[in-house]
Write an enzyme that holds these catalytic residues in place. Structure first.
Site, mmCIF file in Angstrom:
data_model
loop_
_atom_site.group_PDB
_atom_site.id
_atom_site.type_symbol
_atom_site.label_atom_id
_atom_site.label_comp_id
_atom_site.label_asym_id
_atom_site.label_seq_id
_atom_site.Cartn_x
_atom_site.Cartn_y
_atom_site.Cartn_z
ATOM 1 N N ARG A 45 0.861 -1.173 0.000
ATOM 2 C CA ARG A 45 0.000 0.000 0.000
ATOM 3 C C ARG A 45 0.903 1.231 0.000
ATOM 4 O O ARG A 45 2.120 1.133 0.141
ATOM 5 C CB ARG A 45 -1.012 0.024 1.153
ATOM 6 C CG ARG A 45 -0.671 -0.616 2.428
ATOM 7 C CD ARG A 45 0.505 0.006 3.133
ATOM 8 N NE ARG A 45 0.327 1.449 3.306
ATOM 9 C CZ ARG A 45 1.301 2.304 3.517
ATOM 10 N NH1 ARG A 45 2.579 1.899 3.574
ATOM 11 N NH2 ARG A 45 1.066 3.594 3.673
ATOM 12 N N ALA A 47 0.656 5.127 -2.185
ATOM 13 C CA ALA A 47 0.440 5.425 -3.602
ATOM 14 C C ALA A 47 1.647 5.087 -4.486
ATOM 15 O O ALA A 47 1.493 4.372 -5.486
ATOM 16 C CB ALA A 47 0.023 6.894 -3.751
ATOM 17 N N ARG A 85 -7.788 -0.506 -6.825
ATOM 18 C CA ARG A 85 -8.019 0.593 -5.880
ATOM 19 C C ARG A 85 -8.193 1.875 -6.684
ATOM 20 O O ARG A 85 -7.396 2.170 -7.583
ATOM 21 C CB ARG A 85 -6.850 0.714 -4.881
ATOM 22 C CG ARG A 85 -6.688 -0.575 -4.054
ATOM 23 C CD ARG A 85 -5.814 -0.358 -2.839
ATOM 24 N NE ARG A 85 -6.490 0.503 -1.874
ATOM 25 C CZ ARG A 85 -5.884 1.050 -0.826
ATOM 26 N NH1 ARG A 85 -4.589 0.861 -0.626
ATOM 27 N NH2 ARG A 85 -6.568 1.807 0.013
ATOM 28 N N GLN A 186 -1.681 2.056 9.918
ATOM 29 C CA GLN A 186 -0.393 2.207 9.230
ATOM 30 C C GLN A 186 0.611 2.991 10.068
ATOM 31 O O GLN A 186 1.813 2.773 9.977
ATOM 32 C CB GLN A 186 -0.575 2.931 7.893
ATOM 33 C CG GLN A 186 -1.333 2.161 6.826
ATOM 34 C CD GLN A 186 -2.808 2.499 6.827
ATOM 35 O OE1 GLN A 186 -3.357 2.908 7.858
ATOM 36 N NE2 GLN A 186 -3.459 2.332 5.704
ATOM 37 N N ASP A 227 -2.202 10.658 -2.062
ATOM 38 C CA ASP A 227 -2.608 9.611 -3.007
ATOM 39 C C ASP A 227 -3.008 10.182 -4.358
ATOM 40 O O ASP A 227 -2.953 9.491 -5.367
ATOM 41 C CB ASP A 227 -3.744 8.773 -2.420
ATOM 42 C CG ASP A 227 -3.207 7.865 -1.322
ATOM 43 O OD1 ASP A 227 -3.053 8.343 -0.184
ATOM 44 O OD2 ASP A 227 -2.903 6.699 -1.623
#
Lengths: 342, 342
Positions: A45, A47, A85, A186, A227
């Site tokens: 994960r 971007a 995604r 995260q 992102d």
């Protein structure tokens, strides 16, 4: 040193970010479906890291492609990866770049080389961001960050954490507060772990404590990753970022974003057009297998939010620190380049 | 119907709020140490409920007291209970009231009756708050709340949730967004559970999503409970409340507090003097026994924050809805009564 995503002869190797920091487990993916599943389930994960992983997924597809159906096979693989995604534009940017290459050659090695170039360029951009952004961090500063915009979110070094790392490596006394970043944690699982490995002093807090420490004068600046950044500077990032930016403004604390040019989507005039992913309610109601909410409770789980440009004091990219008005500074830095959205 | 704290012939019975909603387990406490431990470990929590529990703890001590050492024994018990948690003033208020009674009688039954009166009055105050506060909630409104200020946080009915319940019972269409409220997850575990039991539509979100839904026009007002309100209206409540209040102000959403007069501490001119409890880092690093952060990470865990009076649109107490300037409205409503802090 952890490799977030690596091309090997056996396939694409990733550290599984769903089990960190309790376990350092690597997975090897040998086909495009495996890479897509790893992106969807957030084994990888962040971007920029998603972009690199997707590029390598297409490289796997190139190895497996029927030369007679080269573009059709690659286009099918692209579609599988693009559906994983919706928010991080780096995914679509990397896929588009790989497909451009695929239209000029039928040699899988050239697509593997292109994916590796995307990875190498990402690291170089992170290092350049570190150099530019480190100037924003005064000696002795305490920096709040949200989510993980570190080595694990990129090909290596990191965007927001890259800036912090660069200041640390330059000998500055930098301390970090890390929001734990629910629901996926995260901050607790990845950011705290990365910074501890690097010897950068880090204090873990729950997301709802940030305002308390801002009010008490404990936080000097905020820096996060991104992102997707629209042409006007509006920035999508992990859910909670927008709230942190509002709190920073209220307390007179500068809020910065760090992201490479692959995160900018100049096709979108503003953040209103950025698609926001909704994820599984179980991410909120369950934690490491334990249920923490009543059975059957209604849940909302938007994975990202959009911070309006007017709350952002500067955007660090590989070209420098962009300042408002962003419509001009972004166009000046990135020229007519525009990312493709899915 | 759940009884948060109940006096029985066998002892003080409480529902264990650390295992809700997965398990509905009741514990029976037969001495003051047991009650103190239940308060410290948050088997019972919520400022008014802590006050009731502490009063019942002193009643247990009265039953066990040596008549020859009546006041000494009760004073020793008072000290044990007062040392459990520093922020919620209802604890000290209830203990002081029980000690006042102890100085007028040596009959344990009178102390039991006093504790039961404190409980009955708390329920009555909650119901009065519900009547006053329900007017603040327009038909069709969506209300954000933080932590649990419901039946479980009080002797019954609730403060902030009491206001919501009263509006619901009056036939209004009221929907609730519940912040999960890390680290202890009172919103996910208790508020969502209570509201589902009552048939009030509730949507669970992580704390860091509140700003997203405010920005998208999904939240009409905010109401929370309180752990201590200073003479000027500054309000200590569960960590994260202050951030929600800042976000509400930024989005032009009214932010209300609901608390009975036992929560006001007129001995403190402002919120700066309210002691803020720091709790065990393991509440942040571990969730239901699972570690969610790196071993040895530094953690801050303030359990409360203070929302300045200027961010509060109104304070609902049993006397009505107090409005700014609070120095005057609080004094007018509560007179010269002042709570005692520990």
């Amino acid at each position: 040193v952890v490799e977030t995503v690596e091309w090997t002869e056996k396939g694409v190797v990733m550290i599984d970010q769903t089990v960190l920091p309790v376990e350092e487990r690597y997975v090897t993916l040998t086909d495009v479906e495996g890479v897509a599943e790893a992106i969807r389930t957030m084994k990888v994960r962040g971007a920029p890291a998603i972009g690199v992983a997707a590029a390598m997924g297409l490289a796997l597809a190139a190895q497996a492609a029927d030369p007679e159906r080269w573009l059709e096979d690659l286009e099918a693989a692209r579609r599988i990866l693009a559906a994983t995604r919706p928010t991080a534009v780096n995914l679509f940017w990397a896929l588009e770049r790989m497909m451009r290459k695929a239209r000029t050659t039928r040699d899988p090695h050239e697509l593997i080389a292109e994916a590796q170039a995307i990875k190498a360029e990402d690291i170089a951009m992170n290092e350049a961001m570190g150099r530019h952004g480190a100037e924003l961090i005064p000696d002795g500063a305490t920096v709040l960050t949200h989510c993980n915009a570190g080595a694990l979110a990129t090909a290596g070094f990191g965007t927001a954490l890259g800036v912090i790392r660069a200041a640390h490596l330059a000998g500055k006394d930098v301390k970090v507060f890390a929001d734990e970043t629910r629901p996926f944690l995260q901050g607790a699982r990845l950011t705290a772990w990365e910074l501890m490995h690097d010897g950068v002093p880090v204090t873990l807090i729950t997301d709802n404590m940030a305002a308390f420490f801002m009010k008490n004068g404990r936080i000097d600046l905020v820096i996060t990753g991104a992102d997707r950044i629209a042409a006007n500077g509006d920035t999508a990032n992990k859910i909670g970022t927008y709230g942190v930016a509002v709190l920073a403004r209220h307390h007179g604390i500068p809020f910065y974003v760090a992201a490479p040019s692959s995160t900018f989507d100049l096709s979108l005039p503003s953040g209103e057009q950025i698609p926001i992913e909704r994820r599984n309610p179980a991410e909120v109601t369950h934690l490491f297998g334990s249920r923490v909410a009543p059975e059957g409770v209604a849940v909302e789980n938007p994975a990202f939010d959009v911070t309006p440009a007017e709350l952002i004091a500067g955007i660090v990219c590989e070209h420098g620190v962009l300042r408002p008005p962003y419509v001009e500074s972004i166009r000046a830095a990135l020229g007519s380049r525009s990312a493709v959205s899915g």
